[in-house]
Design a protein around this motif. Structure first.
Motif, PDB file in Angstrom:
ATOM      1  N   PRO A 271      38.000  88.610  23.462  1.00 44.45           N
ATOM      2  CA  PRO A 271      36.736  88.498  22.822  1.00 44.45           C
ATOM      3  C   PRO A 271      36.855  89.706  21.256  1.00 44.45           C
ATOM      4  O   PRO A 271      36.259  89.013  20.358  1.00 44.45           O
ATOM      5  CB  PRO A 271      35.472  89.033  23.626  1.00 44.45           C
ATOM      6  N   ASP A 272      37.316  90.790  21.337  1.00 43.11           N
ATOM      7  CA  ASP A 272      37.620  91.508  20.204  1.00 43.11           C
ATOM      8  C   ASP A 272      38.410  91.056  19.374  1.00 43.11           C
ATOM      9  O   ASP A 272      38.391  91.021  18.046  1.00 43.11           O
ATOM     10  CB  ASP A 272      37.811  92.945  20.869  1.00 43.11           C
TER      11      ASP A 272
ATOM     12  N   GLN B 139      39.213  87.814  19.033  1.00 42.75           N
ATOM     13  CA  GLN B 139      38.881  86.441  18.540  1.00 42.75           C
ATOM     14  C   GLN B 139      37.809  86.902  17.336  1.00 42.75           C
ATOM     15  O   GLN B 139      37.695  86.400  16.305  1.00 42.75           O
ATOM     16  CB  GLN B 139      38.112  85.802  19.572  1.00 42.75           C
ATOM     17  N   GLU B 140      36.894  88.050  17.505  1.00 38.97           N
ATOM     18  CA  GLU B 140      35.965  88.256  16.740  1.00 38.97           C
ATOM     19  C   GLU B 140      36.682  88.936  15.319  1.00 38.97           C
ATOM     20  O   GLU B 140      36.267  88.546  14.200  1.00 38.97           O
ATOM     21  CB  GLU B 140      34.955  89.382  17.225  1.00 38.97           C
ATOM     22  N   SER B 141      37.592  89.452  15.607  1.00 36.36           N
ATOM     23  CA  SER B 141      38.515  90.246  14.500  1.00 36.36           C
ATOM     24  C   SER B 141      39.243  89.242  13.531  1.00 36.36           C
ATOM     25  O   SER B 141      39.079  89.246  12.338  1.00 36.36           O
ATOM     26  CB  SER B 141      39.326  91.422  14.924  1.00 36.36           C
TER      27      SER B 141
ATOM     28  N   GLU C 293      36.619  86.999  11.701  1.00 35.96           N
ATOM     29  CA  GLU C 293      36.356  87.876  10.373  1.00 35.96           C
ATOM     30  C   GLU C 293      37.000  88.053   9.356  1.00 35.96           C
ATOM     31  O   GLU C 293      36.995  87.788   8.314  1.00 35.96           O
ATOM     32  CB  GLU C 293      35.411  89.254  10.838  1.00 35.96           C
TER      33      GLU C 293
END
Length: 508
Positions: free
Chosen positions: A469-470, A472-474, A477
């Motif tokens: 999740p981290d 993918q989020e990074s 963004e």
């Protein structure tokens, strides 16, 4: 061809029953210097396991496949020639172009521009044999010369052969001794005035000037707007591939857009059934073109560690010494420093993780535009696990269809260029001439192109404790505004990578 049928609720609509030759699955040869076990070892197993289980939502897929909206620019369509008649020629310009296909493409554009600056006549450019690719294909074997001459007929004089009195002006002639008609000191990114001051007198004295080396020998700044637009006209309109390249490219695009599967009729006869995937959010016939520049040349020159162990490091070090005598700037840095600076090309595993993080799932059709991948199928296996509907020239076309490009790296690259230009989305695993050419051409036509944030990705892949999740989020963004949004050219940047504003005009 990989005759596979979609699953997971995918609806197939029968378009036609056509009898086609069955094509064998792609078979990438493995590198003899890299063991399969080392090449296939996952470097990011934690992320990879999560990516395999990833399922994109319909909303994500819809956003990914949606074409770019109008960004307020359109290609400049007016003639680049101020008058209907060309001035009297001052002499003949010859250029000798090294590099691969896309570097030579830029050199051709610059050659036309310089010919215009000098009011000269351009001899069809000579393409040098690249020491890595070893392709002897000439200009006329790659590009449609009739189209090239016709499109530029109002801009410059072009000839296919030198007049008899200049027949002595050959590559062999200039290689054998110092010659007065050879210009070998053209500086990188030279100004228009440099050519007027240094080449025009040679034309006046001898009637011909041969410029070699010529790559990157014309500046991008402080050029008359008509010269800039002429460079764009050459790149985006005049340079068209020969018919057999276009024909093969069209066939590959058709097979990507309308996948085919093997069927057997009541009497046991094998047919090929053409189908459309109508899965919600994915859309019919869409595909991503991935330029996976991960050959031995690229891997060695990057000086990065790709996880192949001591044998791979030694093999790449020996290659660097043999090709560049060890003079590779990246060798001064550690692998960590290189990755923090975004200097390492993405491996097949890493580009797969990037695509998965952006929202592409295992139903995505992927076209692999690349030469030989270092490590062969063992290194590609992780990418293929994430994207089983991955194709390339070998899996989409028979040996007979590929006969004219066999052993011809430039012609093979031309087919990849054609298929990539017709894709819904293009992405490259590393910066380079193909990446730059695609970014520029697709920007010119307002087509979606993913530009990986290499610095961010290098840092993310070094963090072995990062959760999916981290990650993918990074990624999402960090890739914001890097999906085809227009970037205007800045000083010293290439017009062939950033054609706005020189090649376009604002819509009203």
């Amino acid at each position: 061809m990989n005759h596979r049928q979609h699953h997971g609720g995918v609806l197939f609509t029968l378009l036609s029953l056509i009898l086609l030759p069955l094509v064998a699955p792609s078979n990438h040869a493995s590198s003899p210097t890299l063991s399969d076990s080392n090449a296939s070892k996952l470097r990011h197993s934690r992320l990879f396991k999560s990516a395999l289980q990833h399922q994109a939502t319909n909303e994500q897929l819809s956003d990914l496949w949606t074409p770019l909206s109008n960004q307020g620019w359109k290609p400049f369509a007016e003639s680049t020639s101020a008058s209907s008649s060309l001035p009297e020629s001052t002499g003949f310009i010859q250029v000798f172009l090294d590099g691969g296909l896309n570097q030579q493409r830029m050199g051709i554009c610059d050659a036309v521009a310089i010919t215009k600056i000098l009011n000269a006549t351009l001899m069809i450019p000579y393409l040098e044999v690249n020491p890595v690719w070893q392709d002897t294909s000439s200009f006329t074997e790659i590009f449609d010369v009739d189209h090239f001459v016709n499109i530029l007929k109002d801009d410059i004089h072009i000839i296919r052969e030198l007049p008899d009195e200049y027949a002595w002006s050959t590559r062999e002639y200039y290689a054998s001794a110092i010659r007065s008609t050879r210009i070998k000191n053209a500086p990188l990114h030279a100004s228009a005035n440099w050519y007027l001051e240094n080449v025009a007198p040679v034309l006046e004295s001898y009637g011909i000037a041969a410029i070699s080396p010529f790559s990157h020998r014309l500046a991008f700044d402080n050029m008359p707007i008509e010269i800039q637009r002429l460079r764009c006209k050459v790149n985006f309109e005049a340079l068209v591939f020969v018919p057999h390249v276009r024909s093969l490219g069209e066939a590959l695009v058709s097979r990507l857009r309308y996948p085919i599967v093997e069927s057997i009729d009541a009497v046991g006869t094998k047919y090929i059934r053409q189908v459309i995937d109508t899965k919600d959010g994915h859309g019919a016939g869409k595909y991503v073109s991935l330029h996976l520049r991960f050959d031995k040349d690229m891997a060695a020159h990057s000086a990065c560690d790709f996880g192949g162990g001591k044998a791979e490091k030694l093999a790449l070090a020996k290659y660097r010494q043999a090709i560049w005598q060890g003079r590779v700037m990246n060798s001064r840095f550690t692998d960590e420093e290189l990755r923090n600076q975004g200097r390492c090309p993405l491996t097949p595993e890493e580009i797969g993780l990037l695509l998965a993080a952006l929202g592409f799932d295992n139903s995505t059709r992927l076209y692999l535009a690349s030469h030989k991948v270092y490590g062969g199928e063992a290194r590609i296996s992780a990418l293929r696990q994430l994207f089983p509907y991955m194709e390339d020239k070998k899996s989409l076309a028979s040996s007979a269809e590929r006969a004219k490009i066999k052993g011809k790296a430039s012609l093979s690259a031309a087919v990849d260029y054609y298929v990539s230009m017709h894709s819904d989305i293009f992405i490259s695993a590393s910066p380079g001439n193909m990446h730059n050419a695609m970014v520029g051409h697709r920007t010119y036509l307002n087509l979606k192109t993913i530009r990986p944030n290499m610095v961010l990705l290098g840092q993310l892949f070094m963090n072995k404790s990062l959760s999916w999740p981290d990650f993918q989020e990074s990624v999402v963004e960090g890739q914001r505004n890097r999906l085809g949004e227009i970037k205007e050219r800045k000083p010293k940047q290439s017009i062939y990578t950033y054609p706005v504003p020189d090649c376009v005009c604002q819509q009203r």
